[in-house]
Write a protein that holds these residues in place. Sequence first.
Motif: not given
Lengths: 114, 113
Positions: A33, A48, A55-56, A94, A96-97, A99-103
């Motif tokens: 990202s 991202e 993807r985003n 990261s 990815g899914l 561990d979502p959000g943990s960057q």
Amino acid sequence: KAGVTQTPRYLIKTRGQQVTLSCSPISGHRSVSWYQQTPGQGLQFLFEYFSETQRNKGNFPGRFSGRQFSNSRSEMNVSTLELGDSALYLCASSLGLADPGSQYFGPGTRLLVL
Amino acid sequence: GNSVTQMEGPVTLSEEAFLTINCTYTATGYPSLFWYVQYPGEGLQLLLKATKADDKGSNKGFEATYRKETTSFHLEKGSVQVSDSAVYFCALSDQQGAQKLVFGQGTRLTINP
């Protein structure tokens, strides 16, 4: 394990030029990202990429683009630079899914547009 | 859209003082919540996280509890050290968006010896 690396660390450009920033994620991370950090707007999400697909996408003009390669390395490009593009550009990787959000963030590329 | 609001900084405390940095959020659905820290001259580091209501995230003496009823995720530490001086960011991720983080404006914390 090596962390996220970004090159170059500092960059000076003039208005109207274009710039390409590079990011190498942590080994095994497939999601990358990009964020823009400025004193006025704070941290804002750019886009991202996961497995070479965007993807985003955040709310930035089309002058901001990116891509991801098969080895998960990513590049971000800004065309027709404006003074307001001066910022710290942060890359984060990261799992990815899983561990979502943990960057995990790199040190950033500081871009100055004159 | 989703948003995060943090208490205004800067915050200055003496060593061993109790720390609270307030964070509230607005989101649809059930976001995951995070605290990131940015030390001087360094990139952002994940400090702690919570993925569902009533979860407590903790790390390095810092704690935060996901409170759905008050839409809050306040950061606390019982006894701060000079080395805790940094900028702290509260953030959320829309679980459907996965990796898209929405950050608060950041709170600069300075700890005096």
